[in-house]
Write a protein that holds these residues in place. Structure first.
Motif, PDB file in Angstrom:
ATOM      1  N   LEU A  42      11.433  23.386   0.059  1.00  0.00           N
ATOM      2  CA  LEU A  42      10.738  22.134   0.370  1.00  0.00           C
ATOM      3  C   LEU A  42       9.951  21.613  -0.838  1.00  0.00           C
ATOM      4  CD1 LEU A  42       9.447  22.593   4.037  1.00  0.00           C
ATOM      5  CD2 LEU A  42      11.154  20.972   3.229  1.00  0.00           C
ATOM      6  N   PRO A  43       9.023  22.387  -1.424  1.00  0.00           N
ATOM      7  CA  PRO A  43       8.329  21.866  -2.606  1.00  0.00           C
ATOM      8  C   PRO A  43       9.232  21.723  -3.818  1.00  0.00           C
ATOM      9  CG  PRO A  43       7.705  24.151  -2.176  1.00  0.00           C
ATOM     10  CD  PRO A  43       8.474  23.682  -0.989  1.00  0.00           C
ATOM     11  N   PHE A  44      10.263  22.568  -3.926  1.00  0.00           N
ATOM     12  CA  PHE A  44      11.190  22.463  -5.049  1.00  0.00           C
ATOM     13  C   PHE A  44      11.891  21.110  -5.048  1.00  0.00           C
ATOM     14  CE2 PHE A  44      15.613  22.946  -6.510  1.00  0.00           C
ATOM     15  CZ  PHE A  44      15.391  23.258  -7.841  1.00  0.00           C
ATOM     16  N   MET A  45      12.362  20.674  -3.888  1.00  0.00           N
ATOM     17  CA  MET A  45      13.047  19.393  -3.810  1.00  0.00           C
ATOM     18  C   MET A  45      12.081  18.220  -3.993  1.00  0.00           C
ATOM     19  SD  MET A  45      16.067  20.276  -3.710  1.00  0.00           S
ATOM     20  CE  MET A  45      16.538  18.557  -3.832  1.00  0.00           C
ATOM     21  N   ALA A  46      10.801  18.453  -3.726  1.00  0.00           N
ATOM     22  CA  ALA A  46       9.808  17.391  -3.926  1.00  0.00           C
ATOM     23  C   ALA A  46       9.456  17.201  -5.387  1.00  0.00           C
ATOM     24  CB  ALA A  46       8.546  17.708  -3.121  1.00  0.00           C
ATOM     25  N   TYR A  47       9.855  18.133  -6.238  1.00  0.00           N
ATOM     26  CA  TYR A  47       9.440  18.100  -7.642  1.00  0.00           C
ATOM     27  C   TYR A  47       9.816  16.787  -8.321  1.00  0.00           C
ATOM     28  CZ  TYR A  47       8.502  19.805 -12.359  1.00  0.00           C
ATOM     29  OH  TYR A  47       8.005  19.956 -13.628  1.00  0.00           O
ATOM     30  N   SER A  48      11.039  16.324  -8.094  1.00  0.00           N
ATOM     31  CA  SER A  48      11.491  15.098  -8.755  1.00  0.00           C
ATOM     32  C   SER A  48      10.734  13.865  -8.271  1.00  0.00           C
ATOM     33  CB  SER A  48      12.998  14.899  -8.522  1.00  0.00           C
ATOM     34  OG  SER A  48      13.273  14.783  -7.136  1.00  0.00           O
ATOM     35  N   LEU A  49      10.172  13.939  -7.059  1.00  0.00           N
ATOM     36  CA  LEU A  49       9.433  12.791  -6.515  1.00  0.00           C
ATOM     37  C   LEU A  49       8.019  12.692  -7.078  1.00  0.00           C
ATOM     38  CD1 LEU A  49      10.423  13.222  -2.748  1.00  0.00           C
ATOM     39  CD2 LEU A  49      11.546  11.771  -4.457  1.00  0.00           C
ATOM     40  N   LEU A  50       7.540  13.768  -7.681  1.00  0.00           N
ATOM     41  CA  LEU A  50       6.136  13.832  -8.082  1.00  0.00           C
ATOM     42  C   LEU A  50       5.886  13.398  -9.520  1.00  0.00           C
ATOM     43  CD1 LEU A  50       5.259  17.277  -6.457  1.00  0.00           C
ATOM     44  CD2 LEU A  50       4.555  15.021  -5.657  1.00  0.00           C
ATOM     45  N   LEU A  51       6.936  13.207 -10.304  1.00  0.00           N
ATOM     46  CA  LEU A  51       6.744  12.887 -11.709  1.00  0.00           C
ATOM     47  C   LEU A  51       5.891  11.636 -11.910  1.00  0.00           C
ATOM     48  CD1 LEU A  51       9.317  13.190 -14.566  1.00  0.00           C
ATOM     49  CD2 LEU A  51       7.950  11.121 -14.377  1.00  0.00           C
ATOM     50  N   VAL A  52       6.246  10.543 -11.247  1.00  0.00           N
ATOM     51  CA  VAL A  52       5.530   9.278 -11.452  1.00  0.00           C
ATOM     52  C   VAL A  52       4.076   9.354 -10.980  1.00  0.00           C
ATOM     53  CG1 VAL A  52       5.431   6.841 -10.837  1.00  0.00           C
ATOM     54  CG2 VAL A  52       7.623   7.890 -11.445  1.00  0.00           C
ATOM     55  N   PRO A  53       3.802   9.775  -9.724  1.00  0.00           N
ATOM     56  CA  PRO A  53       2.396   9.774  -9.293  1.00  0.00           C
ATOM     57  C   PRO A  53       1.499  10.747 -10.051  1.00  0.00           C
ATOM     58  CG  PRO A  53       3.790  10.801  -7.633  1.00  0.00           C
ATOM     59  CD  PRO A  53       4.704  10.157  -8.625  1.00  0.00           C
ATOM     60  N   MET A  54       2.020  11.943 -10.415  1.00  0.00           N
ATOM     61  CA  MET A  54       1.176  12.929 -11.068  1.00  0.00           C
ATOM     62  C   MET A  54       0.959  12.598 -12.552  1.00  0.00           C
ATOM     63  SD  MET A  54       2.089  16.596  -9.272  1.00  0.00           S
ATOM     64  CE  MET A  54       0.512  17.292  -9.775  1.00  0.00           C
ATOM     65  N   THR A  55       2.005  12.139 -13.242  1.00  0.00           N
ATOM     66  CA  THR A  55       1.821  11.762 -14.647  1.00  0.00           C
ATOM     67  C   THR A  55       0.938  10.527 -14.765  1.00  0.00           C
ATOM     68  OG1 THR A  55       3.909  10.515 -14.586  1.00  0.00           O
ATOM     69  CG2 THR A  55       3.996  12.780 -15.413  1.00  0.00           C
ATOM     70  N   LYS A  56       1.034   9.629 -13.800  1.00  0.00           N
ATOM     71  CA  LYS A  56       0.190   8.427 -13.824  1.00  0.00           C
ATOM     72  C   LYS A  56      -1.274   8.784 -13.594  1.00  0.00           C
ATOM     73  CE  LYS A  56      -0.292   3.859 -11.673  1.00  0.00           C
ATOM     74  NZ  LYS A  56       0.267   2.932 -10.651  1.00  0.00           N
ATOM     75  N   GLU A  57      -1.529   9.713 -12.656  1.00  0.00           N
ATOM     76  CA  GLU A  57      -2.912  10.067 -12.346  1.00  0.00           C
ATOM     77  C   GLU A  57      -3.556  10.903 -13.438  1.00  0.00           C
ATOM     78  OE1 GLU A  57      -5.372  12.606  -8.929  1.00  0.00           O
ATOM     79  OE2 GLU A  57      -3.503  11.571  -8.396  1.00  0.00           O
TER      80      GLU A  57
END
Length: 435
Positions: A42-57
């Motif tokens: 579950l978190p592994f597949m979420a990894y690609s979704l997190l690039l934009v929000p986490m790098t932006k923050e």
């Protein structure tokens, strides 16, 4: 009163438990639930979704963010043999249940990240470590089914495709409604919800094909010790063949778009080819499982490796001016079909060559080699392009690697164990004495 005893009577043979008994289906169901919703997928597949929000923050670069994936893969690869060894000695049940509990708590804790890169890498590296406890699921399935083991492994291989789709949908919904911190909390809660089901339904693997009410001792299961396994010819043939087979598919994956663009195909053609390949992989997985159950030899993998080799050659030859889209789709379809067919075979071969005694540790050792191959294949293809300004030499090297796997599979000896883990004739690959 008649006290005559029938001392010479033959005791009744215990009834053989069907592969489709309620008990086995219940265990299989909880393994499916654990793999789908109680693992690090579950978190592994979420990894690609997190690039934009986490790098932006946090102001990270995409490169800095990407090292979290590396930490996940490498840390998981390093501990696979060790955790497999522990599972084989204390049992897969405590490892899976304990690992699922820790994964759930860790994923929830990841919502508290402060923006320090070392913390980010540590979280994903630790997830790779504790998530590897799920390696015991394959041992449960291998021990659970006898007559239909290959088909069961194939179905659980197909389940991984459904897992990817479901995980992405769940993670994306949580991300859109609660942000990335809420997403981690939600995923952690889902994982923790599976723990009670594992506690109630998951059972230790048993080698006996008959109905049994005793609690099996993991250390008494039939099979070879790890030291004996790694000194057999079969182990190294399977390990090297798996490495050579996985490296081409993983090495080419990130480079499909630029490679096919250089051959005159647009992104739409590439997407269509990858979709056809994915569908063919599902069909191949089912056929591979059925064939493995029916065949009396592990050499059944050789024809599918021949198809993989042919598919890679077609991929090299295909271009907009030669064969066009039909040839490209044929190459992608064959590549996916053959890869899918071999998906359940390595695990099945381990059960028939080495038994259950060290199954998880041996699988972990092989998994470590495969993880290394997966990690270096894509950069190696990129390096080839940077130096030679062409992907074609790398693809020809891949075709040669796949052709070599045909010879390796043909060199496999006879199975050491029957389907119910009783000793079979394997005189051409004797296990050396331990010690």
């Amino acid at each position: 009163m008649d006290t005559t005893t029938s001392a010479g009577a033959v005791p009744a043979t215990p009834a053989r438990e069907s592969d489709f008994s309620p008990r086995k289906l219940r265990i299989a169901a909880v393994v499916l639930l654990g793999t789908l919703f109680g693992s690090s997928i579950l978190p592994f597949m979420a990894y690609s979704l997190l690039l934009v929000p986490m790098t932006k923050e946090f102001g990270w670069s995409a490169t800095a963010y990407s090292w979290g994936y590396t930490a996940l893969m490498w840390c998981g690869a390093l501990v696979q043999p060790g955790l497999g060894r522990i599972s084989d000695r204390v049992g897969v049940r405590p490892m899976i249940i304990g690992g699922t509990l820790v994964v759930g708590l860790l994923v929830m804790a990841m919502s508290r990240q402060s923006g320090a890169l070392w913390q980010f890498y540590a979280c994903w590296g630790l997830l790779g470590v504790v998530g590897t406890t799920a390696i015991g699921y394959s041992k449960v399935i291998a021990a659970l089914f006898s007559e239909h083991r290959g088909k069961a492994l194939a179905l659980f291989g197909l389940e991984s495709s459904a897992t990817i789709w479901a995980a992405l949908q769940i993670a994306n919904w949580l991300l859109q409604h609660y942000g990335w911190r809420g997403m981690f909390v939600g995923l952690g809660c889902i994982i923790l919800a599976v723990v009670p089901l594992l506690w109630l339904w998951l059972e230790e693997p048993e080698a006996t094909p008959v109905v049994s009410t005793s609690r099996p001792d993991p250390r008494s299961l039939p099979g070879l010790g790890t030291g004996e396994v790694v000194r057999t010819r079969a182990f190294w043939i399977i390990a090297v063949a798996s490495f050579l087979a996985i490296a081409p598919s993983m090495g080419l994956m990130p480079h499909y778009v630029p490679y096919l663009a250089s051959r005159g195909f647009d992104t739409g053609n590439t997407t269509l080819m990858m979709g056809i390949s994915s569908l063919a992989m599902g069909v191949g997985t089912l056929l591979g499982g059925w064939t493995t159950d029916r065949a009396a030899t592990a050499r059944v993998a050789a024809p599918f490796s021949m198809l993989s080799t042919l598919a890679m050659i077609l991929m090299i030859l295909a271009s907009a001016s030669f064969g066009g889209l039909p040839l490209l789709l044929a190459a992608g379809g064959l590549l996916g079909f053959a890869a899918g067919a071999k998906r359940p075979m390595a695990t099945y071969f381990h059960s028939r060559f080495f038994g259950l005694r060290s199954f998880t540790e041996v699988t972990g050792i092989q998994g470590m080699f495969m993880a290394i191959g997966m990690g270096v294949a894509a950069p190696a293809v990129g390096y080839c392009y940077d130096r030679l300004h062409s992907y074609v030499p790398a693809l020809w090297f891949m075709a040669g690697s796949l052709a070599l796997t045909v010879l390796l599979y043909l060199a496999l000896p006879r199975y050491r164990y029957d389907k119910d883990f009783t000793a079979a004739d394997a005189a051409d690959d004797p296990a050396p004495p331990a010690g």
